[in-house]
Design an enzyme around this catalytic site. Structure first.
Site, PDB file in Angstrom:
ATOM      1  N   HIS A   1       0.833  -1.203   0.000  1.00 53.53           N
ATOM      2  CA  HIS A   1       0.000   0.000   0.000  1.00 53.53           C
ATOM      3  C   HIS A   1       0.869   1.255   0.000  1.00 53.53           C
ATOM      4  O   HIS A   1       1.937   1.286   0.611  1.00 53.53           O
ATOM      5  CB  HIS A   1      -0.929  -0.003   1.223  1.00 53.53           C
TER       6      HIS A   1
ATOM      7  N   ASP B   1       0.712   4.096   1.430  1.00 49.57           N
ATOM      8  CA  ASP B   1       1.084   4.734   2.695  1.00 49.57           C
ATOM      9  C   ASP B   1       2.133   3.924   3.446  1.00 49.57           C
ATOM     10  O   ASP B   1       2.526   4.276   4.552  1.00 49.57           O
ATOM     11  CB  ASP B   1      -0.152   5.000   3.573  1.00 49.57           C
ATOM     12  N   HIS B   2       2.596   2.844   2.839  1.00 49.54           N
ATOM     13  CA  HIS B   2       3.690   2.079   3.443  1.00 49.54           C
ATOM     14  C   HIS B   2       4.898   1.993   2.528  1.00 49.54           C
ATOM     15  O   HIS B   2       5.986   1.641   2.970  1.00 49.54           O
ATOM     16  CB  HIS B   2       3.215   0.668   3.802  1.00 49.54           C
TER      17      HIS B   2
ATOM     18  N   GLU C   1      -0.040  -1.367  14.548  1.00 41.85           N
ATOM     19  CA  GLU C   1      -0.990  -0.392  13.994  1.00 41.85           C
ATOM     20  C   GLU C   1      -2.190  -0.295  14.933  1.00 41.85           C
ATOM     21  O   GLU C   1      -2.434  -1.204  15.731  1.00 41.85           O
ATOM     22  CB  GLU C   1      -1.465  -0.848  12.619  1.00 41.85           C
TER      23      GLU C   1
ATOM     24  N   HIS D   1      -0.110   4.555  13.501  1.00 44.65           N
ATOM     25  CA  HIS D   1      -1.128   4.328  12.480  1.00 44.65           C
ATOM     26  C   HIS D   1      -2.534   4.334  13.083  1.00 44.65           C
ATOM     27  O   HIS D   1      -3.270   3.359  13.000  1.00 44.65           O
ATOM     28  CB  HIS D   1      -0.849   2.983  11.795  1.00 44.65           C
TER      29      HIS D   1
END
Lengths: 636, 935
Positions: free
Chosen positions: A64, A66-67, A197, A409
């Protein structure tokens, strides 16, 4: 020794995950994501805070953006040259994601590009792919290992160990399986730190079965009535999950209505899914030899000309938020008929048509000045999330039982609640640092010691003891829980003694060896107290000749003790009583050193004294004995 | 000093020379072993071997090979086992320094004493102290073995329990695990009744639930359950407290990362027979419910404990049903079934989850969910709601036959709350009927049951659709439509519901008569055709309210049918109902008959399960199939019967289940090769041979088989033949082909009047045998042809009609045993007096007495003329002296005698000069007759 965690991104927010952890001199960057909500410098983590030459390695948990979004920028623009670790599926799918994003940025929004296609390709060359549960020796001291995390295809949690200090970075994970991915799976490890997270730090999610059922019911009713179903979705992940669900239902209900995928990307992704079957759930793995679940039988390619073709169908089309592109085009055609159905399977950004559809049911949508769409079709919202819920986080933390937890997160207020729960319910220290903050926690360090043969010998022979102790809840309530409980303990390992010899080498020896080593005799600490016993009736007392009293008194006292004490075995040896290590005899020495003077002085009569001695371990019991002894009515 | 083993060398040149002063070498031991296991080694050699070995026990420093040989020796030659036992015991092996040798000697002693019961007291003399000291020795390698085998040495239970408890602290996980397993065994034996000990074990196991090792955690769950149940049993006041405590403790394990542990936890949950409702409800919700907190504080535990219990129980079943592994989901579903019995509120909530499990991707889980719902329905806890119905009705039109039939099975019991649900259920059933015509019988049956349960709704529906059912309609729905049949069945069921005075048009019953065959076939488990006809004609005559008798063949499912008592109307009806009120007043035959009907009913329920295994077997789940069969057999054993009439049915069913077991084992071989288990299924030839014998026996020793029953057996015989033929390796094709054609001919004979439809498999075989018949002489027929035919075979349910008779015989030889032999003179015939009882043997059957000299093939047959017998057909008794001619020249010998019947329909003839010409079926066990020569 300490573990320092510098949170460069996803501290008290969701987006641009990036944590730099320093363990025993090794620096690891976990994830290198970008923030989708910002277009300025806040988009990337602040790499200026670290010197990228000191990084040992980068670990990416899943594909993803955002990672992983900032990875090409960091490696190609900032010039990081060290190793990058990710799982095989992530390595395969990440370039697709990055390229797709770059195109949207440059071509659609006309932005200045942050990195080029070549950058992506070059960056991916530095990637070392790892397998699940494979221990990778990054350098002499640093070991990393990936564990299955669910969430998306190829998502992993990473375990890192330097020397005796060990930690786990979870990335995003899911503790319940879905139609195509399994639940997160990790071993019981002994850990100093878990960085987890906390997207749903307070939400507790219901079973997803009813949502699946409603989804299937909605789709079935629509196609049974001859309607068309539009599912706007992104190519990877959600589309496959829903499609497996539909395919399975189609199979069982013997439905023949076609299912279409519109974009080439989805079909390409399906190819990857078919190849990466070992990363999916148990069921798909088990059955793939007979039927590959991603080899969709009822799925066909969709042609633009088929938009207005008659008859029911189901269509997966991108982009997911109907923000333009093909899904918008189809939506324009299909929205005006009330027979049709649009399913919104995920979150939509404000301003998109998807968002409008989800927030209330509009009858008309103005696309621009000239175009207005009549929305008469049905809208169905679907809330599937590949993140674990609060209970899942608690379950994982409880299972791993680390010494410290750091939350990333997530949203700040919810993280605070979760931190409270972890600290009170599990008794584990917990932090949720903001961006660019560093948390420092102590780490484990083991000292090695040599052992003596006698110690090893004593370790290998069982040496267990039974004892009865009352349970914790004894005070207050009188029901069954306060009954003393039989406990067992095995003393063989506990009996070693750590000795630091002159050459500074630590050594563990058996307790019997110690006096020998030191050339000393064994000393034993004993306690003694000569306590006055208050004997009841004086006339009875005087009537007894003094010579016979000693024995009689002891007899009497032993009966009394047996009556009042529940534990221990009282032995009577004529001149003294023995209870565990407590030795009780009648003291005739008036100058007994263990006698406290003020006590006896007040007494008018000559009292009888019991001289008690005991060892350290029986102290509690000894005081009980003494208090019984001091009770005024020894004789009934 | 060299010395040969005395007396052995001259007989057995292989016996190596052994020097008595040294330990035996490995080579020597190997050759000794071959002597031991060779059955033809002379006894003298063996006994000298024994001596040598025992002597070498003392010499050898590492005697474990010698011990192994001694244990082989004891196993091969039981008469020497006592000797071996004593020598091992008297040798100081048990107290040696090597724990391993001591453990091996213990093992040897125990295994000898298990075979030889007379030595059992001797093994019990082995000191508990010895055993304990072995366990406590520093060598950890043998410790798990010792703990696992503790039960064999008669160690005192209290010593054992404290040792097991102690070893749960052991640093080695396998020792901990073995100790925990030992504790489970102890709790089952029930010898420990000390409260402290019980609690100690329970809490210690509770601590081990957090062990690092998966296996230990799983074992700890078993201990927590076992000792928790003991706690509940011995503390009746605090039973509720303990059951909740155990439940909560096990619930905390359902989120374990190990699948094994999760399965164990769910299995354990289902075994706790008592849990408070609040805790149960909490298992269905991941959010901690308020009620749990409040309630728990009443139970006087500290606040901290209650929080923990609430959160560890929360959503346990939800997690279980959502698990990634179908094994876990299935286990969760199963224990949900046993727990729903406890509370109807819980059951209602659980149904919400269960309905979604019907959407599970594993068929096994789906079926388990149906099973659980069925259980709920049986206990009256199944309350179908509107939100469930879409999912549930979906399964009625599922592609899978098993799913459809499981869903219908539940509908038979379900209670539908309103007309809307009723209507959509009926509609879906009708859709089902149109889509899958093969389900017709079952669907009609279900409709009949639903109708009985919802009389009111039926009337409403029939009012609406009665127009369509009229023969002369606008032509849209023809009279021969299956839909009409279905509606007719629904209509005729209404008068049997609680709603007695319902108005179904009388004409409908007349229409139903025209479908009598079809309907009575569907309702064959409820009523006979005659009874149905009688019922329909009565209904069509009276306009209601109905007070009609209905001859239930079987009393339907529990609680579902309000059955009208039979009222004589003109004495026309044949009473089959089991509700004969006072059996003593009615004739005994009638009682017998009604008992038989009862028993047959319950046996048919068992047989239905037998049928249900077939799809599994076809799918390769052989072990599941065998497991089901085993449970069927157990179930059968629990149905005790007192009557003579039903004992035959029992014997028949037992035999049938045995046959099915063999068939399942044989079927493995025609599955695609990946399903073949590596071992344990037995050789195919052997299995098929056994199958053949059992089937012939079944067919020939029971009379009054109905045509369906007989065809069922014939079909199984055909399957056996085809299985034989489909294997290339089996060479006796010609015989098998002959048998095939003759069995087929028999089946054709039964089928010729056309009342019974041949199955698809029969048709395949018919085609095939005509094809093969032309090339009978050539062995060219292709095994794959047979295999293809086998694929069309599917097991149907064997429905027993009752009234079976078992042909059997009893044989007594009076005054003869080992001590009282009959006297004979060698070469002269001897008369053997036999007391013979024949049950159900027909006059025309050919009965033989078979006499075989034991240990030889010398067989002689004597024909038994049935005219000699007195008594009726059911039981004939005669005393008969059978002449035995071939008396050998021996001091004594034994003859095995038994009674056989010729299997007339089989035309495989023996070429014996005197004696039976056909295959034989044994009617009784062989009886040994002892004879000794007159001195």
């Amino acid at each position: 020794m300490a573990i320092d965690s510098l949170v460069l991104g996803a501290g008290q927010e969701v987006g641009k995950s990036c944590v730099i952890v320093t363990i025993n001199g090794k620096r690891i960057m976990f994830d290198c994501g970008m923030h989708m909500g910002h277009l300025d410098h806040r988009r990337y983590p602040d790499f200026s805070l670290i010197n990228n030459q000191t990084l040992t390695c980068i670990v990416i948990t899943h594909f993803h953006l955002d990672h992983i979004g900032a990875l090409p920028y960091f490696t190609q623009v900032c010039g990081y040259n060290g190793p990058i670790y990710m799982t095989y599926p992530t390595k395969a799918l990440a370039p697709l994601m990055l390229e797709d994003y770059r195109k949207i940025m440059v071509e659609r929004r006309g932005e200045e590009e942050q990195f080029t296609s070549e950058h992506i390709a070059e960056c991916m060359k530095k990637v070392i792919a790892v397998n699940l549960k494979e221990t990778v020796q990054v350098d002499k001291d640093l070991q990393i290992r990936a564990y299955y995390a669910g969430h998306v295809l190829g998502a992993a949690m990473f375990y890192a160990k330097v020397g005796d200090a060990a930690m786990v970075y979870t990335g995003d994970y899911n503790m319940t399986p879905d139609r195509h991915l399994g639940a997160a799976q990790i071993d019981r490890l002994s850990l100093d730190l878990v960085i987890t997270e906390s997207t749903y730090a307070t939400t507790i999610r219901d079973s997803k079965y009813p949502r699946e059922r409603e989804f299937l019911k909605a789709v079935h009713t629509c196609v049974a009535g001859g309607g068309k179903v539009l599912i706007p979705s992104f190519a990877l992940g959600r589309a496959q999950e829903l499609c497996i669900l539909l395919e399975d239902y189609w199979e069982r209900m013997n439905l023949k209505v076609p299912i279409y995928f519109s974009t080439a990307l989805t079909r390409q992704a399906n190819m990857y899914y078919m190849m990466l079957i070992s990363w999916t759930s148990q069921k798909i793995k088990e059955t793939h030899s007979t039927h590959n679940a991603f080899d969709f039988k009822n799925v066909h390619k969709f042609e633009r000309s088929m938009i207005d073709a008659p008859g029911p169908c189901v269509l997966f089309a991108g982009p997911g938020m109907i923000s333009g592109g093909f899904s918008l085009e189809v939506f324009k055609h299909w929205a005006p008929s009330e027979k049709n159905l649009v399913i919104m399977p995920g979150y939509c950004v404000a301003g998109t048509i998807g968002h409008k559809l989800m927030s209330g049911k509009p009858t008309k949508i103005d696309l621009d000045k000239d175009t207005r769409i009549d929305v008469r079709c049905q809208i169905h919202q679907l809330a599937f999330s590949p993140h674990t819920d609060a209970k899942g986080i608690m379950d994982l933390v409880k299972f791993l039982s680390p010494k410290h937890v750091i939350l990333v997160h997530g949203e700040k207020p919810k993280m605070a609640t979760l931190k409270g729960r972890i600290e009170t319910e599990l008794g584990i220290q917990c932090y949720y640092p903001a961006i660019n903050e560093t948390v420092s926690i102590p780490s484990t360090h083991y000292a090695t010691a040599v052992t003596s043969d006698a110690f090893v010998q004593s370790c290998s022979s069982p040496n267990f003891k039974f004892s009865t102790s009352s349970s914790e809840h004894s005070q207050g309530s009188s029901n069954s829980k306060s009954i003393p409980r039989l406990r067992v303990s095995d003393d063989r390992v506990a009996e070693g003694i750590l000795v630091m010899e002159k050459n500074k080498k630590a050594k563990v020896v058996h307790q019997d060896e110690l006096p020998l080593m030191l050339g000393e005799k064994k000393h034993q600490v004993k306690f003694a107290y000569c306590c006055p016993a208050h004997i009841g009736n004086s006339q009875e007392n005087t009537s007894l000749p003094l010579s016979s009293t000693n024995n009689d008194l002891l007899q009497l006292f032993s009966a009394k003790l047996a009556n009042e004490l529940s534990e221990g075995n009282i032995q009577h040896f004529g001149d003294h009583l023995q209870l565990e290590s407590i030795h009780v005899s009648i003291c005739s020495n008036n100058d007994c050193p263990y006698r406290l003077s003020d006590n006896g002085a007040e007494e008018q009569r000559e009292p009888v004294f019991f001289c008690c001695s005991w060892e350290m371990e029986d102290e509690k019991l000894a005081w009980k004995v003494i208090s019984i002894c001091q009770k005024p009515t020894l004789r009934g | 000093m060299e010395a040969h083993a005395p007396g052995a060398c001259n007989r057995s040149p292989n016996l190596p020379s052994i020097s008595s002063g040294e330990p035996l070498s490995t080579e020597t031991l190997a050759s000794l072993r071959s002597l031991i296991i060779n059955p033809s080694t002379p006894a003298v050699a063996i006994s000298s071997l024994t001596e040598t070995l025992t002597r070498s026990l003392q010499l050898s420093r590492d005697p474990h090979r010698t011990l192994k040989l001694l244990s082989d020796l004891a196993a091969q030659h039981p008469h020497l086992s006592g000797l071996v036992f004593d020598s091992v015991r008297s040798n100081s092996l048990l107290s040696t320094e090597s724990t391993r040798v001591a453990a091996e000697s213990l093992d040897l002693l125990a295994s000898i004493s298990e075979r030889n019961r007379s030595l059992t007291p001797a093994i019990e003399e082995i000191d508990d102290r010895l055993f304990a000291s072995l366990c406590f020795s520093p060598a950890p390698a043998t410790r798990p073995w010792l703990i696992r085998n503790a039960g064999r040495f008669g160690v005192q239970p209290y010593l054992l329990s404290s040792m097991f408890l102690g070893f749960t602290k052991d640093p080695y996980p396998d020792v901990r695990r073995a100790a925990l397993d030992g504790l489970v065994g102890l709790s089952e034996s029930g010898v420990i009744d000390d409260g402290d000990m019980i609690r100690g074990c329970y809490f210690r196991a509770g601590e081990l639930l957090n062990d690092m090792e998966d296996g230990v955690r799983a074992a700890a769950i078993r201990v927590v359950l076992a000792w928790g149940l003991t706690l509940m049993a011995c503390d009746s006041e605090a039973k509720a407290y303990w059951s909740d405590e155990v439940f909560v403790k096990i619930c905390s394990m359902v989120r374990d990362m190990s699948m094994e542990v999760r399965i164990e936890a769910f299995h354990a949950l289902g075994k706790i027979g008592m849990v408070s409702q609040d805790i149960l409800l909490q298992t269905l919700s991941k959010k901690v419910l308020v009620t749990t907190k409040e309630k728990k504080s009443l139970a006087q535990c500290s606040d901290e404990q209650l929080e923990v219990s609430g959160s560890s129980v929360a959503g346990a079943f939800m997690h279980g049903l959502e698990d990634e592994f179908h094994e876990v989901r299935k286990a969760a579903c199963h224990s949900l079934g046993t727990l729903t019995i406890l509370s109807s509120k819980f059951s209602g909530e659980a149904l919400n989850l269960l309905m979604d499990v019907l959407n599970d991707d594993s068929m096994l889980v789906q079926l388990q969910a149906f099973e659980t719902m069925h259980q709920m329905a049986t206990f009256g806890h199944l309350k179908v709601q509107e939100k469930h119905i879409h999912m549930f009705l979906g399964t009625l039109v599922d592609r899978n036959t098993l799913t459809r039939s499981a869903a219908r099975k539940i509908l038979k019991l379900a209670n539908l709350p309103n007309l809307k649900l009723f209507r959509s259920t009926i509609d879906t059933l009708l859709d089902n009927l149109e889509m899958c015509p093969q389900d017709e019988a079952d669907i009609l049956n279900v409709l009949f049951h639903i109708g009985q349960n919802h009389g009111k709704f039926v009337v409403r529906i029939i009012e609406e659709v009665s127009q369509q059912m009229e023969p002369v309609s606008n032509g849209k729905l023809g009279f021969d439509n299956v839909r009409v049949v279905a509606l007719l069945v629904l209509a005729i069921s209404a008068p049997l519901s609680q709603e007695r005075n319902c108005s179904i048009p009388a004409s409908i019953f007349s229409y139903a008569v025209t479908y009598l065959g079809r309907i009575s076939h569907a309702l064959s488990d409820i009523i006979h055709q005659d009874g149905l006809l009688n019922y329909l004609s009565q209904c069509s005559r009276s306009p209601g309210p109905y007070d009609i008798e209905f001859d239930f063949r079987l009393r339907g499912l529990p609680g579902s049918i309000a059955m009208p008592l039979p009222q004589k109307q003109g004495g026309t009806s044949e009473i089959l109902s089991p509700t004969v009120k006072e059996p003593r007043e009615a004739g005994t035959a009638l009682v017998e008959h009604s008992l038989d009907v009862q028993v047959t009913k319950s046996i048919n329920v068992v047989l239905e399960k037998v049928k249900d295994i077939w799809p599994f077997v076809q799918a390769g789940y052989t072990t599941e199939g065998l497991r089901t069969l085993r449970s069927c057999r157990e179930e059968l054993a629990t149905l005790t019967s007192g009557s003579v009439a039903s004992s035959a049915t029992f014997a028949f069913t037992t035999q049938y289940i045995k046959i099915m077991k063999l068939l399942v084992k044989a079927w493995v071989y025609i599955l695609p090769s990946r399903h073949i288990p590596s071992s344990g299924m037995g050789d195919l030839d052997f299995v098929l041979g056994k199958l053949d014998v059992r089937l012939s026996e079944l067919k020939s020793t029971y009379i009054r088989l109905s045509k369906e029953e007989e065809l069922h057996i014939l079909e199984l015989m055909l399957v056996t033949c085809m299985l034989k033929l489909s294997k290339v390796e089996i060479c006796c094709h010609l015989g098998t082909l002959r048998k095939l054609s003759c069995t087929m001919a028999h089946a054709e004979y039964l089928l010729q009047d056309g009342t019974v439809e041949p199955s698809r498999f029969m048709i395949e075989v018919r085609n095939l045998s005509s094809e093969v018949g032309t090339s009978l002489n050539g062995s060219s027929c292709n095994p794959s042809l047979f295999r293809r035919a086998l694929e069309s075979f599917s097991l149907k349910q064997l429905v027993l009609c009752g009234g079976l008779k078992h042909i059997k015989a009893g044989l007594e030889i009076p005054d003869n045993d080992y001590g009282h032999p009959l006297r004979f003179v060698a070469g002269l015939p001897v008369g053997i007096p036999c007391h013979i009882t024949l049950h159900n043997v027909l006059v025309e059957s050919r009965i033989w007495l078979k006499m075989t000299v034991s240990g030889t093939d010398d067989t002689q047959f004597v024909y038994l003329d049935s005219t000699l017998f007195g008594g009726c057909d059911d039981c004939r008794i005669v005393d008969f002296t059978a002449p035995f001619y071939k008396t050998p020249k021996a001091f004594s010998f034994t003859v095995s005698v038994c009674i056989c019947m010729e299997y007339l329909s089989e035309d495989v003839s023996f070429l014996k000069r005197c004696g039976p010409r056909h295959e034989l079926t044994y009617l009784c066990r062989e009886k040994e007759v002892f004879l000794s020569m007159v001195k």
